[in-house]
Design a protein around this motif. Structure first.
Motif, PDB file in Angstrom:
ATOM      1  N   THR A 225       0.879  -1.290  -0.310  1.00  0.00           N
ATOM      2  CA  THR A 225      -0.144   0.073   0.116  1.00  0.00           C
ATOM      3  C   THR A 225       1.043   1.030   0.051  1.00  0.00           C
ATOM      4  O   THR A 225       0.475   2.516  -0.741  1.00  0.00           O
ATOM      5  CB  THR A 225      -0.990  -0.089   1.342  1.00  0.00           C
ATOM      6  OG1 THR A 225      -0.145   0.082   2.348  1.00  0.00           O
ATOM      7  CG2 THR A 225      -1.794  -1.252   1.376  1.00  0.00           C
ATOM      8  N   GLU A 226       1.979   0.920   0.466  1.00  0.00           N
ATOM      9  CA  GLU A 226       2.467   2.162   0.095  1.00  0.00           C
ATOM     10  C   GLU A 226       4.330   1.962   0.014  1.00  0.00           C
ATOM     11  O   GLU A 226       4.596   0.806   1.076  1.00  0.00           O
ATOM     12  CB  GLU A 226       2.677   2.778   1.430  1.00  0.00           C
ATOM     13  CG  GLU A 226       3.382   4.954   1.381  1.00  0.00           C
ATOM     14  CD  GLU A 226       3.107   5.450   3.101  1.00  0.00           C
ATOM     15  OE1 GLU A 226       3.900   5.488   3.558  1.00  0.00           O
ATOM     16  OE2 GLU A 226       2.442   4.534   4.196  1.00  0.00           O
ATOM     17  N   PRO A 227       5.492   2.599  -0.261  1.00  0.00           N
ATOM     18  CA  PRO A 227       6.647   2.070  -0.883  1.00  0.00           C
ATOM     19  C   PRO A 227       7.399   2.248   0.503  1.00  0.00           C
ATOM     20  O   PRO A 227       7.139   3.453   0.460  1.00  0.00           O
ATOM     21  CB  PRO A 227       6.508   2.701  -1.868  1.00  0.00           C
ATOM     22  CG  PRO A 227       5.871   3.569  -2.120  1.00  0.00           C
ATOM     23  CD  PRO A 227       5.158   3.200  -1.798  1.00  0.00           C
ATOM     24  N   LEU A 228       8.450   1.405   0.930  1.00  0.00           N
ATOM     25  CA  LEU A 228       9.908   1.077   1.132  1.00  0.00           C
ATOM     26  C   LEU A 228      10.479   2.822   1.517  1.00  0.00           C
ATOM     27  O   LEU A 228      10.731   2.936  -0.116  1.00  0.00           O
ATOM     28  CB  LEU A 228       9.904   0.469   1.646  1.00  0.00           C
ATOM     29  CG  LEU A 228       9.136  -0.751   2.518  1.00  0.00           C
ATOM     30  CD1 LEU A 228       9.586  -1.452   2.728  1.00  0.00           C
ATOM     31  CD2 LEU A 228       8.268   0.114   3.394  1.00  0.00           C
ATOM     32  N   PRO A 229      10.677   3.223   1.998  1.00  0.00           N
ATOM     33  CA  PRO A 229      12.153   4.318   1.446  1.00  0.00           C
ATOM     34  C   PRO A 229      12.979   3.585   1.204  1.00  0.00           C
ATOM     35  O   PRO A 229      13.685   2.264   1.318  1.00  0.00           O
ATOM     36  CB  PRO A 229      12.099   5.078   2.705  1.00  0.00           C
ATOM     37  CG  PRO A 229      11.123   5.110   3.854  1.00  0.00           C
ATOM     38  CD  PRO A 229      10.270   3.314   3.246  1.00  0.00           C
TER      39      PRO A 229
END
Length: 313
Positions: A225-229
């Motif tokens: 749901t959200e790309p990792l840095p």
């Protein structure tokens, strides 16, 4: 007396130098739903198997010597065996993995995991004969001193062939001929895909490098749901950014960003087909606020619009 499926698996493991029988108590929580072994040695061996691990199990796989120099090619989670409705079971996304037989590796089955596999062990000279005049494109595969590991996505053509091979009945005519033919067809589509990758021999990989690349891949797959840095991925890998990007692309055939988006679209395809979510529900669940962008991305990766995909029986 009939041989049980688990006895078949242990017999095959012994033949391939995998010490499962020595750990009979440890492998007891493996529930084997299906196994079929087609022995076409010395050229190739084909195994179809499906199992569920009730507890976490891992052991070391020694180099496989039954085929001599060659490759282990595994089509993972590419077919339906009727166990998919069990909600608590986890499985990796469908993929195909290529590794040399001389590479020792850890075999791991996480608790409550569902593993379905079509595995082909193929002797190097036989594979070179199949590749014919195109063998020079894959010279790195036949270098016994090189350690490599390649993973690719399953194309629709590969998935269709896996279904045919898995669902073939015991009454199939000329069974050895049939399984050899289907296996070679699978290899054709795989090598056709691999031939489209960037040219150049892959860098030799160490076991710690392979483990680091998979730590990054698994972290990405757990955060759809959200790309990792990027900094977090670098910390996981213990590499600098240039090295991580180069080795990741070598193993998976895609860069970090493209691979991450492909993982998301694979999950989107599953949600649309298996969980029957709407296009908007699927997009929002995967973190997309712009559904038009989600639709374009899905079509680019899957080959059709999400609504049309969801209507396929």
């Amino acid at each position: 007396m009939a041989v049980t499926p688990k006895e078949q698996l242990l017999q095959l493991a012994a033949k391939l130098g995998v010490p499962m029988a020595a750990h009979a108590g440890e492998v007891a929580p493996l529930h084997l739903h299906h196994i079929k072994i087609v022995d076409l040695l010395p050229q190739m061996l084909v195994m179809v198997r499906s199992l569920v691990a009730q507890e976490t199990i891992s052991f070391q796989r020694e180099p496989i010597t039954a085929v001599g120099q060659g490759l282990l090619i595994s089509f993972q989670n590419a077919f339906d065996d009727g166990q998919e409705g069990t909600a608590e079971l986890r499985q990796e996304p469908p993929h195909v993995r290529v590794m040399p037989l001389h590479l020792a590796s850890e075999v791991s089955f996480p608790k409550h995991s569902h593993s379905k596999q079509v595995t082909i062990l193929i002797e190097a000279t036989y594979l070179q004969e199949l590749l014919g005049n195109e063998r020079h494109k894959f010279e790195y595969l036949f270098d016994a001193a090189r350690t490599f590991w390649i993973e690719d996505f399953l194309s629709p053509a590969i998935s269709s062939l896996v279904d045919e091979l898995v669902n073939a009945t015991g009454q199939v005519s000329l069974p050895d001929f049939y399984y050899r033919l289907k296996s070679v067809a699978l290899l054709y589509h795989l090598f056709d895909n691999l031939s489209r990758r960037a040219s150049g021999a892959p860098k030799q990989l160490s076991a710690p490098e392979i483990e680091a690349i998979y730590r990054v891949r698994n972290a990405m797959a757990a955060s759809l749901t959200e790309p990792l840095p990027t900094e977090e991925l670098l910390n996981l890998s213990g590499m600098n950014e240039l090295k991580l990007r180069k080795l990741f692309t070598q193993v998976f055939g895609k860069g970090l960003y493209d691979y991450y988006q492909h993982l998301r679209m694979q999950e989107a395809a599953r949600l649309l087909k298996e969980e029957r979510l709407s296009v908007s529900e699927t997009g929002y669940r995967l973190g997309f606020s712009n559904l038009s962008y989600f639709g374009r991305l899905f079509e680019a990766h899957v080959g059709m619009k999400p609504k049309k995909w969801s209507r396929i029986p």
